[in-house]
Motif scaffolding. Structure first.
Motif, short mmCIF file in Angstrom:
data_model
loop_
_atom_site.label_atom_id
_atom_site.label_comp_id
_atom_site.label_asym_id
_atom_site.label_seq_id
_atom_site.Cartn_x
_atom_site.Cartn_y
_atom_site.Cartn_z
N LYS A 137 -23.23 34.64 -43.66
CA LYS A 137 -24.48 33.91 -43.44
C LYS A 137 -25.24 34.46 -42.23
N ALA A 138 -24.56 35.19 -41.36
CA ALA A 138 -25.22 35.77 -40.19
C ALA A 138 -25.89 37.11 -40.51
N ARG A 139 -25.65 37.63 -41.71
CA ARG A 139 -26.26 38.91 -42.09
C ARG A 139 -27.69 38.68 -42.57
N PRO A 140 -28.54 39.66 -42.38
CA PRO A 140 -29.92 39.53 -42.87
C PRO A 140 -30.00 39.66 -44.38
N LEU A 141 -31.13 39.28 -44.95
CA LEU A 141 -31.43 39.60 -46.34
C LEU A 141 -31.88 41.06 -46.40
N MET A 142 -31.76 41.68 -47.58
CA MET A 142 -32.16 43.08 -47.69
C MET A 142 -33.67 43.25 -47.49
N SER A 143 -34.45 42.25 -47.84
CA SER A 143 -35.89 42.35 -47.60
C SER A 143 -36.19 42.39 -46.11
N ASP A 144 -35.38 41.71 -45.30
CA ASP A 144 -35.55 41.78 -43.85
C ASP A 144 -35.11 43.14 -43.31
N VAL A 145 -34.06 43.70 -43.92
CA VAL A 145 -33.61 45.04 -43.54
C VAL A 145 -34.73 46.04 -43.78
N VAL A 146 -35.40 45.93 -44.92
CA VAL A 146 -36.53 46.82 -45.23
C VAL A 146 -37.59 46.73 -44.14
N GLU A 147 -37.93 45.50 -43.77
CA GLU A 147 -38.98 45.30 -42.78
C GLU A 147 -38.60 45.88 -41.42
N THR A 148 -37.32 45.81 -41.07
CA THR A 148 -36.85 46.34 -39.80
C THR A 148 -36.84 47.86 -39.80
N LEU A 149 -36.49 48.46 -40.93
CA LEU A 149 -36.36 49.92 -41.01
C LEU A 149 -37.69 50.64 -41.10
N GLU A 150 -38.71 49.99 -41.64
CA GLU A 150 -39.96 50.70 -41.92
C GLU A 150 -40.54 51.43 -40.70
N PRO A 151 -40.57 50.82 -39.51
CA PRO A 151 -41.13 51.56 -38.37
C PRO A 151 -40.18 52.58 -37.76
N LEU A 152 -38.89 52.55 -38.13
CA LEU A 152 -37.91 53.40 -37.45
C LEU A 152 -37.90 54.83 -37.99
#
Length: 266
Positions: free
Chosen positions: A183-198
């Motif tokens: 439950k402490a892990r992000p959703l994959m859609s949140d992972v996408v949002e985090t990775l986009e600027p990196l």
């Protein structure tokens, strides 16, 4: 035309090391693929996410392959799918291995392992290394949330050609993806949002950001789901990955029952 699997490009010593931008581009493309499966009308859990199942085309666009272990996800009031434990040692989520309870967060853990492989240039399990370093997660995860140690685990073949801030954010993301508590892990859609600027931060610690052309953007555009609490933890504890303005919306059906109302961060 395909170049082969990510596993071949990442771990074969004879190949030219993948750059930071390419690694983050591959991670983003693979994350979009998992997010697409998880956000489908009937969610699909990939169940065997690993570097050998990520194929790269001539532009290093990531494509998921081998859906033989994919499983329809829980629906309605269901919290998980009970199934025989299958997958690959070193990538499977610990709660799935122990109980056979499968959720989309199981894929998130596997993604965290692959992201860790991209960051370190090491395999998830490597019996040729000293005993304390054979399990990549056990060796690296304690260092991911320590600013003094995290840069020590970044693949030396990158030769410091990346933004330190981007590396910190990527390490923080991997840290939460690899949480023991699903439950402490992000959703994959949140992972996408985090990775986009990196993916654009590819040069040294104090260098300018290099922008990728639009042709390098991977995957289709996906509707973003609610942002879970982990984003706020990252904001306060480490990387400042979230914007200042949040607008509350209805909770995402994949969020844990009884949790706080989720917010979409803009």
């Amino acid at each position: 035309m395909f170049r082969g699997s990510l596993e071949n490009h990442l771990f074969r010593k004879a190949t030219v090391p993948l750059s930071w931008a390419t690694r983050m581009m591959i991670a983003l493309g693979a994350a979009k693929g998992l997010a697409f499966l998880h956000n489908a009308e009937r969610p699909v859990i990939y169940r065997d996410f690993k570097t050998s199942n990520i194929l790269l085309d001539s532009d290093y666009t990531a494509k998921l392959s081998d859906f033989g272990l994919a499983k329809a996800g829980p629906q309605g009031d269901e919290t998980h799918v009970s199934t025989r434990v299958m997958g690959t040692y070193g990538y499977a989520a610990p709660e799935y291995v122990m109980t056979g309870h499968l959720t989309a967060r199981s894929d998130v853990y596997s993604f965290g392992v692959v992201l860790l492989e991209l960051l370190t240039g090491r395999k998830s399990v490597d019996k040729t290394r000293p005993s304390r370093e054979q399990s990549l997660v056990d060796w690296a995860r304690p260092k991911l949330n320590d600013k003094r140690k995290l840069l020590q685990i970044i693949d030396p073949r990158l030769e410091n050609q990346y933004s330190v801030r981007a590396a910190q954010k990527a390490c923080s993301l991997a840290y939460y993806c690899l949480s023991q508590n699903p439950k402490a892990r992000p959703l994959m859609s949140d992972v996408v949002e985090t990775l986009e600027p990196l993916q654009s931060a590819s040069v040294g610690a104090n260098a300018n950001v290099v922008s990728l052309s639009s042709s390098s953007t991977l995957g289709a555009t996906l509707a973003m789901s609610a942002i879970p609490d982990y984003r706020m933890q990252m904001h306060h504890g480490f990387a400042g990955n979230v914007g200042a303005r949040a607008v509350c919306r209805s909770p995402n059906p994949n969020c844990s029952p009884g949790g706080p109302a989720a917010c979409r961060v803009r």
